[in-house]
Design a protein around this motif. Structure first.
Motif, PDB file in Angstrom:
ATOM      1  N   LYS A   1       0.807  -1.215   0.000  1.00  0.00           N
ATOM      2  CA  LYS A   1       0.000   0.000   0.000  1.00  0.00           C
ATOM      3  C   LYS A   1       0.842   1.267   0.000  1.00  0.00           C
ATOM      4  O   LYS A   1       0.309   2.370   0.074  1.00  0.00           O
ATOM      5  CB  LYS A   1      -0.935   0.007   1.214  1.00  0.00           C
ATOM      6  CG  LYS A   1      -2.003  -1.087   1.164  1.00  0.00           C
ATOM      7  CD  LYS A   1      -2.812  -1.089   2.452  1.00  0.00           C
ATOM      8  CE  LYS A   1      -3.863  -2.208   2.429  1.00  0.00           C
ATOM      9  NZ  LYS A   1      -4.612  -2.269   3.700  1.00  0.00           N
ATOM     10  N   GLY A   2       2.178   1.100  -0.046  1.00  0.00           N
ATOM     11  CA  GLY A   2       3.066   2.255  -0.093  1.00  0.00           C
ATOM     12  C   GLY A   2       3.288   2.914   1.248  1.00  0.00           C
ATOM     13  O   GLY A   2       3.543   4.122   1.314  1.00  0.00           O
ATOM     14  N   LYS A   3       3.226   2.149   2.324  1.00  0.00           N
ATOM     15  CA  LYS A   3       3.446   2.704   3.656  1.00  0.00           C
ATOM     16  C   LYS A   3       4.907   2.529   4.070  1.00  0.00           C
ATOM     17  O   LYS A   3       5.526   1.504   3.784  1.00  0.00           O
ATOM     18  CB  LYS A   3       2.535   2.022   4.681  1.00  0.00           C
ATOM     19  CG  LYS A   3       1.047   2.089   4.340  1.00  0.00           C
ATOM     20  CD  LYS A   3       0.527   3.507   4.378  1.00  0.00           C
ATOM     21  CE  LYS A   3      -0.925   3.605   3.934  1.00  0.00           C
ATOM     22  NZ  LYS A   3      -1.838   2.873   4.770  1.00  0.00           N
ATOM     23  N   GLY A   4       5.415   3.527   4.762  1.00  0.00           N
ATOM     24  CA  GLY A   4       6.779   3.499   5.262  1.00  0.00           C
ATOM     25  C   GLY A   4       6.870   2.852   6.632  1.00  0.00           C
ATOM     26  O   GLY A   4       5.849   2.469   7.223  1.00  0.00           O
ATOM     27  N   PRO A   5       8.088   2.744   7.174  1.00  0.00           N
ATOM     28  CA  PRO A   5       8.289   2.030   8.448  1.00  0.00           C
ATOM     29  C   PRO A   5       7.538   2.629   9.630  1.00  0.00           C
ATOM     30  O   PRO A   5       7.050   1.896  10.495  1.00  0.00           O
ATOM     31  CB  PRO A   5       9.811   2.111   8.655  1.00  0.00           C
ATOM     32  CG  PRO A   5      10.261   3.263   7.813  1.00  0.00           C
ATOM     33  CD  PRO A   5       9.353   3.277   6.647  1.00  0.00           C
ATOM     34  N   ASN A   6       7.420   3.947   9.676  1.00  0.00           N
ATOM     35  CA  ASN A   6       6.726   4.569  10.811  1.00  0.00           C
ATOM     36  C   ASN A   6       5.237   4.245  10.819  1.00  0.00           C
ATOM     37  O   ASN A   6       4.645   3.988  11.876  1.00  0.00           O
ATOM     38  CB  ASN A   6       6.935   6.093  10.797  1.00  0.00           C
ATOM     39  CG  ASN A   6       8.382   6.465  11.063  1.00  0.00           C
ATOM     40  OD1 ASN A   6       9.119   5.716  11.698  1.00  0.00           O
ATOM     41  ND2 ASN A   6       8.810   7.605  10.559  1.00  0.00           N
ATOM     42  N   ARG A   7       4.623   4.250   9.652  1.00  0.00           N
ATOM     43  CA  ARG A   7       3.196   3.897   9.566  1.00  0.00           C
ATOM     44  C   ARG A   7       2.984   2.420   9.867  1.00  0.00           C
ATOM     45  O   ARG A   7       1.980   2.031  10.481  1.00  0.00           O
ATOM     46  CB  ARG A   7       2.654   4.239   8.171  1.00  0.00           C
ATOM     47  CG  ARG A   7       2.386   5.706   7.930  1.00  0.00           C
ATOM     48  CD  ARG A   7       1.213   6.250   8.745  1.00  0.00           C
ATOM     49  NE  ARG A   7      -0.069   5.685   8.344  1.00  0.00           N
ATOM     50  CZ  ARG A   7      -0.846   6.190   7.396  1.00  0.00           C
ATOM     51  NH1 ARG A   7      -0.476   7.287   6.753  1.00  0.00           N
ATOM     52  NH2 ARG A   7      -1.981   5.628   7.093  1.00  0.00           N
ATOM     53  N   ILE A   8       3.926   1.597   9.441  1.00  0.00           N
ATOM     54  CA  ILE A   8       3.816   0.154   9.698  1.00  0.00           C
ATOM     55  C   ILE A   8       3.917  -0.129  11.193  1.00  0.00           C
ATOM     56  O   ILE A   8       3.148  -0.921  11.748  1.00  0.00           O
ATOM     57  CB  ILE A   8       4.902  -0.617   8.920  1.00  0.00           C
ATOM     58  CG1 ILE A   8       4.605  -0.535   7.414  1.00  0.00           C
ATOM     59  CG2 ILE A   8       4.966  -2.076   9.375  1.00  0.00           C
ATOM     60  CD1 ILE A   8       5.703  -1.065   6.523  1.00  0.00           C
ATOM     61  N   LYS A   9       4.841   0.555  11.865  1.00  0.00           N
ATOM     62  CA  LYS A   9       4.973   0.371  13.320  1.00  0.00           C
ATOM     63  C   LYS A   9       3.707   0.829  14.050  1.00  0.00           C
ATOM     64  O   LYS A   9       3.290   0.206  15.029  1.00  0.00           O
ATOM     65  CB  LYS A   9       6.191   1.139  13.835  1.00  0.00           C
ATOM     66  CG  LYS A   9       7.515   0.504  13.436  1.00  0.00           C
ATOM     67  CD  LYS A   9       8.690   1.380  13.832  1.00  0.00           C
ATOM     68  CE  LYS A   9      10.004   0.801  13.339  1.00  0.00           C
ATOM     69  NZ  LYS A   9      11.157   1.691  13.627  1.00  0.00           N
ATOM     70  N   LEU A  10       3.110   1.910  13.570  1.00  0.00           N
ATOM     71  CA  LEU A  10       1.857   2.387  14.175  1.00  0.00           C
ATOM     72  C   LEU A  10       0.729   1.372  13.982  1.00  0.00           C
ATOM     73  O   LEU A  10      -0.084   1.151  14.884  1.00  0.00           O
ATOM     74  CB  LEU A  10       1.447   3.722  13.568  1.00  0.00           C
ATOM     75  CG  LEU A  10       2.106   4.980  14.138  1.00  0.00           C
ATOM     76  CD1 LEU A  10       1.677   6.203  13.331  1.00  0.00           C
ATOM     77  CD2 LEU A  10       1.764   5.172  15.613  1.00  0.00           C
ATOM     78  N   ALA A  11       0.679   0.775  12.797  1.00  0.00           N
ATOM     79  CA  ALA A  11      -0.357  -0.225  12.510  1.00  0.00           C
ATOM     80  C   ALA A  11      -0.191  -1.442  13.419  1.00  0.00           C
ATOM     81  O   ALA A  11      -1.177  -1.986  13.924  1.00  0.00           O
ATOM     82  CB  ALA A  11      -0.284  -0.649  11.039  1.00  0.00           C
ATOM     83  N   LEU A  12       1.054  -1.846  13.633  1.00  0.00           N
ATOM     84  CA  LEU A  12       1.322  -2.976  14.530  1.00  0.00           C
ATOM     85  C   LEU A  12       0.925  -2.621  15.960  1.00  0.00           C
ATOM     86  O   LEU A  12       0.315  -3.422  16.665  1.00  0.00           O
ATOM     87  CB  LEU A  12       2.806  -3.352  14.480  1.00  0.00           C
ATOM     88  CG  LEU A  12       3.306  -3.983  13.184  1.00  0.00           C
ATOM     89  CD1 LEU A  12       4.825  -4.070  13.176  1.00  0.00           C
ATOM     90  CD2 LEU A  12       2.705  -5.369  12.977  1.00  0.00           C
ATOM     91  N   LYS A  13       1.260  -1.405  16.369  1.00  0.00           N
ATOM     92  CA  LYS A  13       0.945  -0.965  17.730  1.00  0.00           C
ATOM     93  C   LYS A  13      -0.556  -0.932  17.972  1.00  0.00           C
ATOM     94  O   LYS A  13      -1.026  -1.253  19.062  1.00  0.00           O
ATOM     95  CB  LYS A  13       1.542   0.432  17.968  1.00  0.00           C
ATOM     96  CG  LYS A  13       1.424   0.911  19.399  1.00  0.00           C
ATOM     97  CD  LYS A  13       2.110   2.266  19.574  1.00  0.00           C
ATOM     98  CE  LYS A  13       2.006   2.748  21.013  1.00  0.00           C
ATOM     99  NZ  LYS A  13       2.632   4.082  21.192  1.00  0.00           N
ATOM    100  N   SER A  14      -1.313  -0.557  16.941  1.00  0.00           N
ATOM    101  CA  SER A  14      -2.772  -0.489  17.082  1.00  0.00           C
ATOM    102  C   SER A  14      -3.372  -1.864  17.359  1.00  0.00           C
ATOM    103  O   SER A  14      -4.465  -1.972  17.913  1.00  0.00           O
ATOM    104  CB  SER A  14      -3.411   0.110  15.821  1.00  0.00           C
ATOM    105  OG  SER A  14      -3.356  -0.799  14.744  1.00  0.00           O
ATOM    106  N   LYS A  15      -2.661  -2.913  16.943  1.00  0.00           N
ATOM    107  CA  LYS A  15      -3.120  -4.280  17.193  1.00  0.00           C
ATOM    108  C   LYS A  15      -2.342  -4.936  18.335  1.00  0.00           C
ATOM    109  O   LYS A  15      -2.410  -6.138  18.542  1.00  0.00           O
ATOM    110  CB  LYS A  15      -2.997  -5.117  15.916  1.00  0.00           C
ATOM    111  CG  LYS A  15      -3.920  -4.620  14.806  1.00  0.00           C
ATOM    112  CD  LYS A  15      -3.866  -5.513  13.598  1.00  0.00           C
ATOM    113  CE  LYS A  15      -4.799  -4.995  12.501  1.00  0.00           C
ATOM    114  NZ  LYS A  15      -6.210  -5.102  12.876  1.00  0.00           N
ATOM    115  N   LYS A  16      -1.578  -4.099  19.063  1.00  0.00           N
ATOM    116  CA  LYS A  16      -0.791  -4.550  20.212  1.00  0.00           C
ATOM    117  C   LYS A  16       0.183  -5.661  19.833  1.00  0.00           C
ATOM    118  O   LYS A  16       0.323  -6.656  20.537  1.00  0.00           O
ATOM    119  CB  LYS A  16      -1.719  -4.986  21.354  1.00  0.00           C
ATOM    120  CG  LYS A  16      -2.586  -3.847  21.860  1.00  0.00           C
ATOM    121  CD  LYS A  16      -3.445  -4.254  23.034  1.00  0.00           C
ATOM    122  CE  LYS A  16      -4.302  -3.082  23.508  1.00  0.00           C
ATOM    123  NZ  LYS A  16      -5.189  -3.449  24.613  1.00  0.00           N
TER     124      LYS A  16
END
Length: 200
Positions: A119-134
């Motif tokens: 989806k064209g997301k960078g590392p910071n957005r990916i880490k946020l997505a992971l954090k949202s799912k704990k």
């Protein structure tokens, strides 16, 4: 082909008189428009869900949930707790499922990494997505390190703005904001917006 058991149409006036219910006047298909979509899906509606699952029934439900999609450990606990009689039993079951690899935060993290990169997301957005799912981002630390984020940022920049290197400050700032929003580090962003098409 008429059948006395199945009348051709409902007589709303007659029904209204029999039931003394004025609300029948609005009993048309269009009157359903004001309802929330979830009100029409009975299997998900709180008033019709099966509660108090325990033992083999809870385990069977957990397997049914996991066959549809991957869940993080935290998500699975919350999902099952909605239907279980005892939260402690849910916690124990989810731990057991994780040990047996039916549930895996590692697998979930890898799936999310792959999906977010597409989806064209960078590392910071990916880490946020992971954090949202704990989910701990350290589970895919190696994959994050091995990814060429400079190339990812450049390809996204080209897709959005083309290969031309902008010299005007306002246009450069627009590209920087776009890539920052997508979660890329500033170093990768600067390299992406200043890279010429024939650069190796």
């Amino acid at each position: 082909m008429s059948d006395p058991k199945f009348p051709k149409m409902l007589d709303y006036d007659l029904l209204k008189q029999e039931l003394n219910d004025s609300h029948l006047e609005s009993a048309t298909d269009s009157s359903l428009n004001h309802l929330a979509p979830e009100a029409l899906h009975f299997e998900d509606h709180p008033s019709t869900k099966v509660e108090g699952l325990t033992g083999s029934r809870l385990r069977s439900y957990a397997f049914a949930v996991l066959t549809r999609k991957e869940y993080s450990k935290s998500e699975l606990v919350e999902k099952l707790a909605l239907y279980a009689a005892h939260r402690d039993e849910v916690l124990k079951l989810v731990e057991e499922l994780a040990k047996e690899n039916y549930q895996s935060d590692q697998r979930m993290a890898e799936t999310m990494l792959s999906s977010q990169k597409r989806k064209g997301k960078g590392p910071n957005r990916i880490k946020l997505a992971l954090k949202s799912k704990k989910i701990d981002s350290s589970l895919i630390q190696e994959e994050l390190k091995e990814t060429d984020w400079n190339e990812q940022a450049y390809q996204l920049k080209v897709k959005k703005y083309g290969t031309q290197v902008e010299k005007e400050a306002k246009l450069k700032a627009k590209q920087i904001r776009f890539l920052m929003y997508r979660g890329f580090e500033m170093d990768a962003i600067i390299k992406a917006i200043t890279r010429k098409e024939d650069d190796i």
